[in-house]
Design a protein around this motif. Sequence first.
Motif, PDB file in Angstrom:
ATOM      1  N   LEU A  30      -7.951   0.817  12.189  1.00 23.04           N
ATOM      2  CA  LEU A  30      -7.993  -0.381  13.018  1.00 23.04           C
ATOM      3  C   LEU A  30      -9.235  -0.412  13.899  1.00 23.04           C
ATOM      4  N   ALA A  83     -10.775  -7.245  11.820  1.00 17.65           N
ATOM      5  CA  ALA A  83     -12.247  -7.323  11.861  1.00 17.65           C
ATOM      6  C   ALA A  83     -12.692  -8.764  12.095  1.00 17.65           C
ATOM      7  N   HIS A 129       1.851   1.462  12.060  1.00 23.21           N
ATOM      8  CA  HIS A 129       0.486   1.851  12.440  1.00 23.21           C
ATOM      9  C   HIS A 129       0.533   2.664  13.725  1.00 23.21           C
ATOM     10  N   ILE A 130      -0.375   3.619  13.852  1.00 22.22           N
ATOM     11  CA  ILE A 130      -0.602   4.241  15.152  1.00 22.22           C
ATOM     12  C   ILE A 130      -2.081   4.117  15.502  1.00 22.22           C
ATOM     13  N   ARG A 181      -4.100  -6.618   7.037  1.00 25.24           N
ATOM     14  CA  ARG A 181      -3.345  -5.425   6.646  1.00 25.24           C
ATOM     15  C   ARG A 181      -2.589  -4.806   7.813  1.00 25.24           C
ATOM     16  N   ASP A 183     -13.079  -2.925   7.732  1.00 27.51           N
ATOM     17  CA  ASP A 183     -12.982  -1.474   7.939  1.00 27.51           C
ATOM     18  C   ASP A 183     -13.818  -0.697   6.933  1.00 27.51           C
ATOM     19  N   GLU A 206      -8.052 -18.140   7.435  1.00 28.49           N
ATOM     20  CA  GLU A 206      -7.236 -17.026   6.947  1.00 28.49           C
ATOM     21  C   GLU A 206      -6.362 -17.533   5.807  1.00 28.49           C
TER      22      GLU A 206
HETATM   23  C1  LIG Z   1       0.550   0.263   5.486  1.00 28.24           C
HETATM   24  C2  LIG Z   1      -0.714   0.535   6.260  1.00 28.24           C
HETATM   25  C3  LIG Z   1      -0.716   1.489   7.259  1.00 28.24           C
HETATM   26  C4  LIG Z   1      -1.875   1.721   7.998  1.00 28.24           C
HETATM   27  N1  LIG Z   1      -1.838   2.610   9.019  1.00 28.24           N
HETATM   28  C5  LIG Z   1      -2.877   2.671   9.883  1.00 28.24           C
HETATM   29  C6  LIG Z   1      -2.774   3.410  11.081  1.00 28.24           C
HETATM   30  O1  LIG Z   1      -1.747   4.020  11.373  1.00 28.24           O
HETATM   31  N2  LIG Z   1      -3.843   3.417  11.931  1.00 28.24           N
HETATM   32  C7  LIG Z   1      -4.987   2.730  11.646  1.00 28.24           C
HETATM   33  O2  LIG Z   1      -5.899   2.739  12.480  1.00 28.24           O
HETATM   34  N3  LIG Z   1      -5.126   2.021  10.496  1.00 28.24           N
HETATM   35  C8  LIG Z   1      -4.097   1.972   9.614  1.00 28.24           C
HETATM   36  N4  LIG Z   1      -4.190   1.206   8.488  1.00 28.24           N
HETATM   37  C9  LIG Z   1      -5.467   0.555   8.161  1.00 28.24           C
HETATM   38  C10 LIG Z   1      -5.662  -0.763   8.922  1.00 28.24           C
HETATM   39  O3  LIG Z   1      -4.548  -1.604   8.751  1.00 28.24           O
HETATM   40  C11 LIG Z   1      -6.912  -1.447   8.384  1.00 28.24           C
HETATM   41  O4  LIG Z   1      -8.020  -0.596   8.577  1.00 28.24           O
HETATM   42  C12 LIG Z   1      -7.237  -2.769   9.072  1.00 28.24           C
HETATM   43  O5  LIG Z   1      -6.104  -3.583   9.226  1.00 28.24           O
HETATM   44  C13 LIG Z   1      -8.291  -3.509   8.240  1.00 28.24           C
HETATM   45  O6  LIG Z   1      -8.628  -4.738   8.862  1.00 28.24           O
HETATM   46  P1  LIG Z   1      -9.735  -5.687   8.243  1.00 28.24           P
HETATM   47  O7  LIG Z   1      -9.822  -6.870   9.116  1.00 28.24           O
HETATM   48  O8  LIG Z   1     -10.957  -4.902   7.966  1.00 28.24           O
HETATM   49  O9  LIG Z   1      -9.207  -6.121   6.798  1.00 28.24           O
HETATM   50  P2  LIG Z   1      -7.863  -6.987   6.347  1.00 28.24           P
HETATM   51  O10 LIG Z   1      -6.805  -6.619   7.293  1.00 28.24           O
HETATM   52  O11 LIG Z   1      -7.732  -6.690   4.940  1.00 28.24           O
HETATM   53  O12 LIG Z   1      -8.288  -8.478   6.640  1.00 28.24           O
HETATM   54  C14 LIG Z   1      -8.906  -9.295   5.693  1.00 28.24           C
HETATM   55  C15 LIG Z   1      -8.300 -10.679   5.808  1.00 28.24           C
HETATM   56  O13 LIG Z   1      -9.098 -11.594   5.067  1.00 28.24           O
HETATM   57  C16 LIG Z   1      -8.255 -12.528   4.444  1.00 28.24           C
HETATM   58  N5  LIG Z   1      -8.997 -13.139   3.328  1.00 28.24           N
HETATM   59  C17 LIG Z   1      -9.515 -12.510   2.246  1.00 28.24           C
HETATM   60  N6  LIG Z   1     -10.157 -13.396   1.450  1.00 28.24           N
HETATM   61  C18 LIG Z   1     -10.074 -14.604   2.069  1.00 28.24           C
HETATM   62  C19 LIG Z   1     -10.532 -15.922   1.743  1.00 28.24           C
HETATM   63  N7  LIG Z   1     -11.232 -16.162   0.632  1.00 28.24           N
HETATM   64  N8  LIG Z   1     -10.257 -16.933   2.597  1.00 28.24           N
HETATM   65  C20 LIG Z   1      -9.548 -16.716   3.729  1.00 28.24           C
HETATM   66  N9  LIG Z   1      -9.068 -15.488   4.075  1.00 28.24           N
HETATM   67  C21 LIG Z   1      -9.324 -14.455   3.254  1.00 28.24           C
HETATM   68  C22 LIG Z   1      -7.060 -11.692   4.025  1.00 28.24           C
HETATM   69  O14 LIG Z   1      -5.914 -12.491   3.790  1.00 28.24           O
HETATM   70  C23 LIG Z   1      -6.901 -10.766   5.224  1.00 28.24           C
HETATM   71  O15 LIG Z   1      -6.026 -11.291   6.192  1.00 28.24           O
HETATM   72  C24 LIG Z   1      -3.069   1.005   7.685  1.00 28.24           C
HETATM   73  C25 LIG Z   1      -3.062   0.060   6.657  1.00 28.24           C
HETATM   74  C26 LIG Z   1      -1.900  -0.194   5.963  1.00 28.24           C
HETATM   75  C27 LIG Z   1      -1.901  -1.252   4.903  1.00 28.24           C
END
Ligand SMILES: Cc1cc2nc3c(=O)[nH]c(=O)nc-3n(C[C@H](O)[C@H](O)[C@H](O)COP(=O)(O)OP(=O)(O)OC[C@H]3O[C@@H](n4cnc5c(N)ncnc54)[C@H](O)[C@@H]3O)c2cc1C
Length: 452
Positions: free
Chosen positions: A433, A11, A56-57, A38, A423, A30
Amino acid sequence: MNIAVIGGGWAGLSAAVRLRQRGFSVTVFEAARTLGGRARGVQSPALQTRIDNGQHILLGAYTETQALMQELGLDPGFLLYREPLALEAADGSFILRAARLPAPLHLLGGIIGMRGLNLAERWRLITLIQSLKRQKWKTQPGLTVAQWLTRGQQSAHAIHMFWLPLCVAALNTPIHQACAQLFARVLQDSLGGPKSASDILIPRVDLSQLWPDHVERYAPPDTAGTLNVHCGHAVRQLTGGWSQVALDGVPYDAVVVAGNAPATHRLLRQLSPSESGSRYLAMLAAFEYIPIATLTLQLETPWKLPQAMLLLKEDPARLWFGQWLFDRSAFMRGDALSDIHKQSGSLLNIVISDARAFMAHPQPQAVAAVIAQVQEQCRRFGSLPHVVGHEVIIEKRATFAAVPGLMRPENRTPWPRVWVAGDWTDTGYPAVLEGAVRSGRDAAEDVQFVLG
Ligand SMILES: Cc1cc2nc3c(=O)[nH]c(=O)nc-3n(C[C@H](O)[C@H](O)[C@H](O)COP(=O)(O)OP(=O)(O)OC[C@H]3O[C@@H](n4cnc5c(N)ncnc54)[C@H](O)[C@@H]3O)c2cc1C
């Protein structure tokens, strides 16, 4: 204008790219040493190679993610292994394959030719999907998936064989708690669009390499602004006023906070209190999280299963917690990825969504049981090559529990210079994703709308 993005997950990075395209100067912070959040690549000490933090898919319907990769100059057609919708149980007891027909007949043909459900069950399945489509993919508010299926006259057998594994895979939430509307959104994405929307896409490189690692070098032509990425920098302090915000004391014109909901809550609660701010924070505090475990097996030789992805049948009484089996050799075959193939072509990934039961057992015992499960259920493909190593990665806060009635916040917050992305925002998707990428893009567009 200088915009800070806190969080280098899908995101935050999607927001950074769009802000850069709109001519802002962007700095991403980050906390981890790797980008991707994640969905990232990790070095496995046990296997001495890079793997993902979890298999992931993506779906063909994940158009914004593919568009973003293209904007970064990457080729999704090469980096994502694509195959038409096919759900096949490892033991052969259940098979659903999209037919070679145009949409929506590809699905109809697939269900008619499905193995594992009797004629009446297949008919009721078609009827339920048709009626959902007629209702424009909307279910009654507040319904769980289990309630929706019971009202849709699905048999216990059809639920067990088809709906239950699909629901846990899509929402990472047990069927009795999962939100029917969010599940309907997944069905709409894969079944309501063109035939390619239901294709399954599997990353062939690790999830950080797929596109997050490329963001730092992104420089769109003829656009003002800069893009800097700082890994290993956790932002601790956020203060804000009407014209500026400050991160650990350094001023920016605006910030997009793109941590997960708890991390975002920790930062936002430092901002000046107000009634609307309290309501907003209450939404962030209400999310509950469910873990996912991924067991990676390193085999002596690639197994070369006929399908990249196979459905495993759970049996908790025998500690058979595996739900999906991915054979990396299947999606590395016969192409220019030979270097990566050498490293990871003999890896099997076993996904255990809602991993709470798996985590309740001693890990060596649970891992041995899951290996036995794979051996037993894949017997028709010959014996499992010798397992030379394994790694278990448990993501405790893998996804939010996708329950009915969740209030999900918008990107714009009550604080004038603060946006959020993730997300968990109001994307209409479960925690996936594509939802994360769209949330980041939408946050950036709103920053442009307000400040541009
Ligand atoms: C094991 C697993 C399997 C999955 N399988 C699927 C799948 O098959 N298909 C699918 O579509 N989705 C899947 N997902 C879900 C998908 O991974 C998530 O929806 C997506 O990665 C979320 O992204 P995000 O950027 O919203 O959050 P995050 O990925 O949580 O990103 C947040 C980031 O912010 C950083 N952060 C937090 N606080 C601070 C701070 N104070 N200073 C600096 N950095 C900070 C964190 O370190 C992190 O890197 C899966 C998730 C997991 C864990």
